[in-house]
Design a protein around this motif. Structure first.
Motif, PDB file in Angstrom:
ATOM      1  N   ALA A 330      10.910  48.947 -35.742  1.00  0.00           N
ATOM      2  CA  ALA A 330      10.357  48.303 -34.546  1.00  0.00           C
ATOM      3  C   ALA A 330       9.018  48.927 -34.163  1.00  0.00           C
ATOM      4  O   ALA A 330       8.063  48.217 -33.809  1.00  0.00           O
ATOM      5  CB  ALA A 330      11.344  48.428 -33.385  1.00  0.00           C
ATOM      6  N   SER A 331       8.922  50.254 -34.246  1.00  0.00           N
ATOM      7  CA  SER A 331       7.663  50.904 -33.877  1.00  0.00           C
ATOM      8  C   SER A 331       6.556  50.555 -34.859  1.00  0.00           C
ATOM      9  O   SER A 331       5.414  50.295 -34.462  1.00  0.00           O
ATOM     10  CB  SER A 331       7.861  52.417 -33.813  1.00  0.00           C
ATOM     11  OG  SER A 331       8.063  52.944 -35.110  1.00  0.00           O
ATOM     12  N   SER A 333       6.400  47.835 -36.698  1.00  0.00           N
ATOM     13  CA  SER A 333       6.067  46.417 -36.497  1.00  0.00           C
ATOM     14  C   SER A 333       5.137  46.252 -35.300  1.00  0.00           C
ATOM     15  O   SER A 333       4.157  45.499 -35.357  1.00  0.00           O
ATOM     16  CB  SER A 333       7.347  45.607 -36.282  1.00  0.00           C
ATOM     17  OG  SER A 333       8.200  45.720 -37.392  1.00  0.00           O
ATOM     18  N   LEU A 334       5.448  46.949 -34.217  1.00  0.00           N
ATOM     19  CA  LEU A 334       4.603  46.847 -33.027  1.00  0.00           C
ATOM     20  C   LEU A 334       3.200  47.375 -33.296  1.00  0.00           C
ATOM     21  O   LEU A 334       2.201  46.753 -32.908  1.00  0.00           O
ATOM     22  CB  LEU A 334       5.248  47.626 -31.879  1.00  0.00           C
ATOM     23  CG  LEU A 334       4.440  47.707 -30.577  1.00  0.00           C
ATOM     24  CD1 LEU A 334       4.177  46.313 -30.030  1.00  0.00           C
ATOM     25  CD2 LEU A 334       5.168  48.564 -29.551  1.00  0.00           C
ATOM     26  N   TYR A 335       3.126  48.513 -33.971  1.00  0.00           N
ATOM     27  CA  TYR A 335       1.823  49.106 -34.260  1.00  0.00           C
ATOM     28  C   TYR A 335       0.989  48.182 -35.152  1.00  0.00           C
ATOM     29  O   TYR A 335      -0.197  47.948 -34.892  1.00  0.00           O
ATOM     30  CB  TYR A 335       2.039  50.454 -34.938  1.00  0.00           C
ATOM     31  CG  TYR A 335       0.771  51.241 -35.156  1.00  0.00           C
ATOM     32  CD1 TYR A 335       0.089  51.816 -34.096  1.00  0.00           C
ATOM     33  CD2 TYR A 335       0.263  51.406 -36.443  1.00  0.00           C
ATOM     34  CE1 TYR A 335      -1.076  52.531 -34.302  1.00  0.00           C
ATOM     35  CE2 TYR A 335      -0.904  52.124 -36.657  1.00  0.00           C
ATOM     36  CZ  TYR A 335      -1.566  52.681 -35.590  1.00  0.00           C
ATOM     37  OH  TYR A 335      -2.721  53.380 -35.803  1.00  0.00           O
ATOM     38  N   MET A 338      -0.192  45.104 -33.237  1.00  0.00           N
ATOM     39  CA  MET A 338      -1.324  45.411 -32.348  1.00  0.00           C
ATOM     40  C   MET A 338      -2.630  45.508 -33.138  1.00  0.00           C
ATOM     41  O   MET A 338      -3.672  45.014 -32.699  1.00  0.00           O
ATOM     42  CB  MET A 338      -1.059  46.717 -31.604  1.00  0.00           C
ATOM     43  CG  MET A 338       0.012  46.614 -30.543  1.00  0.00           C
ATOM     44  SD  MET A 338       0.541  48.235 -29.934  1.00  0.00           S
ATOM     45  CE  MET A 338      -0.984  48.911 -29.374  1.00  0.00           C
ATOM     46  N   ILE A 387      -0.389  40.959 -25.776  1.00  0.00           N
ATOM     47  CA  ILE A 387      -0.145  42.230 -26.467  1.00  0.00           C
ATOM     48  C   ILE A 387       0.321  43.293 -25.473  1.00  0.00           C
ATOM     49  O   ILE A 387       1.111  44.182 -25.820  1.00  0.00           O
ATOM     50  CB  ILE A 387      -1.419  42.676 -27.218  1.00  0.00           C
ATOM     51  CG1 ILE A 387      -1.054  43.702 -28.280  1.00  0.00           C
ATOM     52  CG2 ILE A 387      -2.464  43.210 -26.295  1.00  0.00           C
ATOM     53  CD1 ILE A 387      -0.219  43.170 -29.392  1.00  0.00           C
ATOM     54  N   ILE A 390       4.094  42.586 -24.963  1.00  0.00           N
ATOM     55  CA  ILE A 390       4.861  43.035 -26.131  1.00  0.00           C
ATOM     56  C   ILE A 390       4.927  44.562 -26.175  1.00  0.00           C
ATOM     57  O   ILE A 390       5.969  45.147 -26.470  1.00  0.00           O
ATOM     58  CB  ILE A 390       4.222  42.477 -27.417  1.00  0.00           C
ATOM     59  CG1 ILE A 390       4.364  40.955 -27.449  1.00  0.00           C
ATOM     60  CG2 ILE A 390       4.865  43.081 -28.652  1.00  0.00           C
ATOM     61  CD1 ILE A 390       3.618  40.296 -28.586  1.00  0.00           C
ATOM     62  N   PHE A 391       3.823  45.216 -25.856  1.00  0.00           N
ATOM     63  CA  PHE A 391       3.802  46.683 -25.893  1.00  0.00           C
ATOM     64  C   PHE A 391       4.756  47.274 -24.854  1.00  0.00           C
ATOM     65  O   PHE A 391       5.521  48.196 -25.153  1.00  0.00           O
ATOM     66  CB  PHE A 391       2.381  47.186 -25.647  1.00  0.00           C
ATOM     67  CG  PHE A 391       2.272  48.682 -25.638  1.00  0.00           C
ATOM     68  CD1 PHE A 391       2.213  49.385 -26.834  1.00  0.00           C
ATOM     69  CD2 PHE A 391       2.266  49.388 -24.450  1.00  0.00           C
ATOM     70  CE1 PHE A 391       2.137  50.766 -26.842  1.00  0.00           C
ATOM     71  CE2 PHE A 391       2.185  50.775 -24.446  1.00  0.00           C
ATOM     72  CZ  PHE A 391       2.121  51.460 -25.648  1.00  0.00           C
ATOM     73  N   LEU A 394       8.379  46.871 -26.070  1.00  0.00           N
ATOM     74  CA  LEU A 394       8.834  47.643 -27.221  1.00  0.00           C
ATOM     75  C   LEU A 394       8.279  49.067 -27.260  1.00  0.00           C
ATOM     76  O   LEU A 394       8.398  49.737 -28.278  1.00  0.00           O
ATOM     77  CB  LEU A 394       8.432  46.918 -28.520  1.00  0.00           C
ATOM     78  CG  LEU A 394       9.058  45.546 -28.733  1.00  0.00           C
ATOM     79  CD1 LEU A 394       8.487  44.900 -29.985  1.00  0.00           C
ATOM     80  CD2 LEU A 394      10.569  45.661 -28.863  1.00  0.00           C
ATOM     81  N   GLU A 395       7.699  49.527 -26.161  1.00  0.00           N
ATOM     82  CA  GLU A 395       7.022  50.828 -26.160  1.00  0.00           C
ATOM     83  C   GLU A 395       7.965  51.974 -26.510  1.00  0.00           C
ATOM     84  O   GLU A 395       7.584  52.919 -27.212  1.00  0.00           O
ATOM     85  CB  GLU A 395       6.383  51.037 -24.781  1.00  0.00           C
ATOM     86  CG  GLU A 395       5.691  52.371 -24.587  1.00  0.00           C
ATOM     87  CD  GLU A 395       6.605  53.408 -23.972  1.00  0.00           C
ATOM     88  OE1 GLU A 395       7.665  53.017 -23.456  1.00  0.00           O
ATOM     89  OE2 GLU A 395       6.271  54.601 -24.049  1.00  0.00           O
ATOM     90  N   MET A 398       8.249  52.499 -30.152  1.00  0.00           N
ATOM     91  CA  MET A 398       7.032  53.032 -30.760  1.00  0.00           C
ATOM     92  C   MET A 398       6.961  54.544 -30.580  1.00  0.00           C
ATOM     93  O   MET A 398       6.597  55.277 -31.498  1.00  0.00           O
ATOM     94  CB  MET A 398       5.805  52.379 -30.128  1.00  0.00           C
ATOM     95  CG  MET A 398       4.516  52.756 -30.826  1.00  0.00           C
ATOM     96  SD  MET A 398       3.158  51.712 -30.328  1.00  0.00           S
ATOM     97  CE  MET A 398       1.887  52.310 -31.462  1.00  0.00           C
TER      98      MET A 398
END
Length: 409
Positions: A330-331, A333-335, A338, A387, A390-391, A394-395, A398
């Motif tokens: 998940a981290s 994917s988020l990174y 972004m 963004i 989303i951040f 899911l922060e 990350m």
């Protein structure tokens, strides 16, 4: 919490003086400037009066006990501020913008009192043990850091939103007026214009497709690669693991020029496929680095048990390693999302057709002297809000993934 008794520098009184000065100064500066920006009033925050009000609130926090500490600190800050500022708490006559000043005054007293109560809620005036005194100082430093950091984040975003909601005439008439007239007709006209005349719905869709596809391609390649580096034995493994991030030592501007030539010859320029080749190439190294650190932290015995039960190596990855690595995935994917969502340089160099612009490229296309400035700010808001949502959502994943990769890599 704390043993009372004696005098000395390391005392609850010292911490209270420091907290009162710091929070009184910060909240007066923040609320005074915010009052001027939002209302357009010529407010001049009296910082000295704010610090005295903070001292008054801190004194009330130390003297009072139990549940009265919080409300006492707020009331003391309010009274001291009005008295110290001679009835003009924000450098304005009380008759000017009375409602706004009253609201700002209550906000100052509430936030100052709350901050003091959170830092000094269990403090006593006397000398403290070193551990207790340091704990109070850390609370004060942490609270001040939160305030300063929030201002640095919120102020640019407010200016962006404010500019997007103004008309071109209002911006030209008084560029220093940061207030928002919510009663203006067509308040959101710049946003509707972007979607009806400037194709921002398509830009939004293109950015979503490119970012999501980049995430999928990155995970498809980096998961088995990171697993191989973390678990398998092969010649050059250590050298490969150490050199994963070498590509980040090469500036993107150095890469973009030869890629521009190559993609032009291959007819990949001015296509989203070209971006889907470049973006994973820049995100796979960091994904490999993060995931191999996380995979090394997983117990190898569980994977060995899966192999003994008849699973293949791919089966072990799919049925054991992947489920255990969901926070890291998940981290990553988020990174990666972004990076792909905000990427501008390659999109600017490779895309010429407005029909396939991504959001950063679309916002840049609004930077023209023939277009009003509020359109570009509205485009920036549209590019930023998704963004940010989303951040925030899911922060926590990350942070877990980054810390795991940093420690175990």
């Amino acid at each position: 919490m704390i043993a009372r008794g004696g005098f000395g520098f390391a005392s609850g009184t010292t911490a209270a003086v420091l907290a009162g000065v710091v929070f009184g100064f910060l909240w007066m500066a923040v609320i005074g400037v915010t009052l001027a920006l939002v209302t357009g009033l010529p407010a001049r925050p009296p910082l000295l009066a704010g610090m005295l009000a903070g001292l008054g609130g801190a004194a009330a926090t130390l003297v009072l006990s139990g549940g009265t500490r919080r409300w006492g600190a707020m009331a003391a800050a309010l009274v001291v501020l009005v008295a110290a500022a001679l009835g003009a708490p924000f450098g304005l006559p009380l008759g000017e913008g009375t409602l706004w000043q009253a609201l700002a005054l209550l906000l100052f007293a509430g936030l100052t009192g709350q901050s003091l109560w959170m830092c000094l809620g269990d403090a006593v005036p006397g000398r403290l043990r070193r551990y207790d005194f340091e704990r109070l100082i850390i609370r004060i430093a942490k609270g001040a850091g939160y305030i300063v950091f929030s201002v640095f984040v919120a102020l640019p975003f407010y200016v962006m939103v404010m500019t997007s909601l103004k008309s071109q005439a209002a911006l030209l008439e008084n560029p220093l007026d940061f207030s928002i007239d919510i009663t203006r007709d067509g308040l959101f006209s710049s946003y509707t214009e972007l979607f009806t005349k400037f194709n921002f719905g398509t830009y939004l869709l293109n950015s979503g497709i490119v970012s999501f596809s980049t995430v999928v391609l990155t995970l498809l390649i980096s998961v088995p690669g990171a697993y191989a580096v973390a678990r398998l034995r092969f010649r050059g493994r250590e050298a490969f693991a150490r050199s994963i991030l070498l590509i980040y030592m090469v500036p993107a501007i150095v890469l973009v020029l030869p890629l521009y030539t190559v993609f032009s010859q291959l007819e990949l320029r001015n296509t989203l496929v070209g971006l889907l080749i470049v973006y994973p190439a820049t995100t796979i190294p960091v994904a490999l680095y993060m995931l191999q650190g996380y995979f090394r932290g997983l117990p190898a015995e569980m994977e060995e048990a899966g192999l003994m039960d008849g699973l293949s190596r791919l089966g072990v990855i799919a049925k054991i390693t992947m489920p255990l690595s969901l926070p890291a995935l998940a981290s990553v994917s988020l990174y990666v999302f972004m990076i792909a969502w905000n990427e501008f340089l390659f999109a600017f160099m490779f895309l010429d057709d407005p029909g396939i612009f991504t959001l950063p490229r679309g916002v840049a296309s609004l930077n023209s002297s023939e277009l009003p400035r509020e359109l570009m700010m509205a485009g920036a808001v549209i590019a930023t809000v998704p963004i940010m949502v989303i951040f925030v959502w899911l922060e926590r994943f990350m942070v877990q993934g980054l810390s795991a990769g940093a420690v175990k890599g």
